[in-house]
Write a protein that holds these residues in place. Structure first.
Motif, mmCIF file in Angstrom:
data_model
loop_
_atom_site.group_PDB
_atom_site.id
_atom_site.type_symbol
_atom_site.label_atom_id
_atom_site.label_comp_id
_atom_site.label_asym_id
_atom_site.label_seq_id
_atom_site.Cartn_x
_atom_site.Cartn_y
_atom_site.Cartn_z
ATOM 1 N N HIS A 1 35.866 -15.581 59.365
ATOM 2 C CA HIS A 1 36.252 -14.445 58.442
ATOM 3 C C HIS A 1 35.465 -13.853 57.598
ATOM 4 N N GLU A 2 34.545 -14.615 56.987
ATOM 5 C CA GLU A 2 33.560 -13.934 56.060
ATOM 6 C C GLU A 2 32.073 -13.717 56.481
ATOM 7 N N THR B 1 22.829 -32.544 54.945
ATOM 8 C CA THR B 1 22.811 -30.899 54.985
ATOM 9 C C THR B 1 23.255 -30.408 56.011
ATOM 10 N N GLY B 2 23.994 -29.170 56.200
ATOM 11 C CA GLY B 2 23.964 -28.519 57.393
ATOM 12 C C GLY B 2 22.521 -27.765 57.797
ATOM 13 N N GLY B 3 22.534 -27.711 59.057
ATOM 14 C CA GLY B 3 21.239 -27.210 59.681
ATOM 15 C C GLY B 3 20.307 -26.134 59.233
ATOM 16 N N GLY B 4 21.213 -25.087 58.337
ATOM 17 C CA GLY B 4 20.474 -24.107 57.914
ATOM 18 C C GLY B 4 20.177 -24.141 56.451
ATOM 19 N N PHE B 5 20.916 -25.407 55.870
ATOM 20 C CA PHE B 5 20.531 -25.603 54.313
ATOM 21 C C PHE B 5 19.269 -25.492 53.768
ATOM 22 N N TYR B 6 18.187 -25.797 54.699
ATOM 23 C CA TYR B 6 16.767 -25.890 54.122
ATOM 24 C C TYR B 6 16.239 -24.666 53.734
ATOM 25 N N ALA B 7 17.109 -23.332 53.961
ATOM 26 C CA ALA B 7 16.370 -22.218 53.696
ATOM 27 C C ALA B 7 16.756 -21.911 52.132
ATOM 28 N N VAL B 8 17.441 -22.709 51.471
ATOM 29 C CA VAL B 8 17.620 -22.532 50.054
ATOM 30 C C VAL B 8 16.525 -22.371 49.259
ATOM 31 N N PHE C 1 28.495 -17.526 53.945
ATOM 32 C CA PHE C 1 28.363 -19.213 54.007
ATOM 33 C C PHE C 1 27.028 -19.218 53.446
ATOM 34 N N ARG C 2 25.867 -18.538 53.857
ATOM 35 C CA ARG C 2 24.589 -18.959 53.169
ATOM 36 C C ARG C 2 24.504 -18.646 51.573
ATOM 37 N N SER C 3 25.586 -17.991 51.133
ATOM 38 C CA SER C 3 25.470 -17.739 49.428
ATOM 39 C C SER C 3 26.282 -18.920 49.065
ATOM 40 N N LEU C 4 27.270 -19.780 49.694
ATOM 41 C CA LEU C 4 27.869 -20.775 49.235
ATOM 42 C C LEU C 4 26.590 -21.904 49.319
ATOM 43 N N GLU C 5 25.942 -22.134 50.291
ATOM 44 C CA GLU C 5 24.865 -23.172 50.077
ATOM 45 C C GLU C 5 23.930 -23.016 49.162
ATOM 46 N N ARG C 6 23.562 -21.821 48.723
ATOM 47 C CA ARG C 6 22.660 -21.474 47.678
ATOM 48 C C ARG C 6 23.452 -21.875 46.338
ATOM 49 N N ARG C 7 24.866 -21.700 46.367
ATOM 50 C CA ARG C 7 25.619 -22.251 45.021
ATOM 51 C C ARG C 7 25.492 -23.556 44.984
ATOM 52 N N VAL C 8 25.623 -24.262 46.239
ATOM 53 C CA VAL C 8 25.649 -25.886 46.215
ATOM 54 C C VAL C 8 24.413 -26.400 45.786
ATOM 55 N N ALA C 9 23.322 -25.469 46.247
ATOM 56 C CA ALA C 9 21.902 -26.147 46.322
ATOM 57 C C ALA C 9 21.621 -26.102 44.501
ATOM 58 N N THR C 10 22.022 -25.104 43.842
ATOM 59 C CA THR C 10 21.864 -24.904 42.424
ATOM 60 C C THR C 10 22.509 -26.223 41.804
ATOM 61 N N TRP C 11 23.647 -26.230 42.238
ATOM 62 C CA TRP C 11 24.563 -27.417 41.377
ATOM 63 C C TRP C 11 23.912 -28.689 41.642
#
Ligand code: S3P
Length: 169
Positions: A50-51, A78-85, A56-66
């Protein structure tokens, strides 16, 4: 201990290894995909549908900051793409679970719930595309890793034991 992050491609066994580390050490554990699903109250697959991936990547970045500001002494799968934060190295010790594509694809196919495992991962729908994605990411995973663990031909108990010894002091 520092936080410990498990990174690596879809299907490599980050969740399984995380659960085994918890079993052996009693450490607290979080999973970035689970956090995102809780934030959004819907499944990753729905968020992608839907989005789109960029959201989704912007949510990963928010999670990473937190995580970097607020989480300590925790094992984080982590999800397989989380490394890119951008701030991954500020979150904790990065452990890269390495496998070649054919072995990890086979690992998924061998699972009794193989279909649902593939189905819930939008980027794994087309194996040829996923294979290319891994080839593109592999050097990046490697460059970020403090510790690299080859997960082929070893079971989750042995892998967990090695991670506890090397990363969780
Ligand atoms: C992704 C991997 C998935 C999930 C999302 C995107 C990726 O996590 O975060 O589908 O970009 O590799 P797993 O690695 O747990 O399958």
């Amino acid at each position: 201990m520092n936080n410990v992050l498990l990174i690596g491609f879809m299907g490599v066994g980050k969740g399984t290894v995380s659960r085994e580390i918890v079993k052996q050490s009693g450490v607290m554990a979080l999973d970035t995909d689970d956090i995102i699903e809780s934030m959004e109250n819907r499944k990753i697959k729905k968020i992608f549908k839907h989005e789109g991936e960029a959201y989704f990547r912007s949510l990963e970045r928010r999670v990473a900051t937190w995580l970097s500001h607020s989480v300590r002494d925790t094992l984080i799968s982590t999800g397989g793409g989380f490394y890119a934060v951008p701030n991954i190295k500020l979150i904790g010790t990065v452990v890269y679970l390495y496998s070649d594509f054919d072995s990890l694809y086979q690992r998924i196919l061998d699972h009794p719930n193989a279909e649902s495992k593939l189905n819930k991962r939008p980027l794994f729908k087309a194996p040829e595309k996923a294979k290319k994605l891994l080839a593109q990411r592999a050097p990046e995973y490697e460059a970020l890793a403090d510790i690299i663990i080859d997960v082929r031909a070893r079971n989750a108990q042995q892998i967990a034991k090695e991670i506890i010894k090397k990363a969780m002091k």
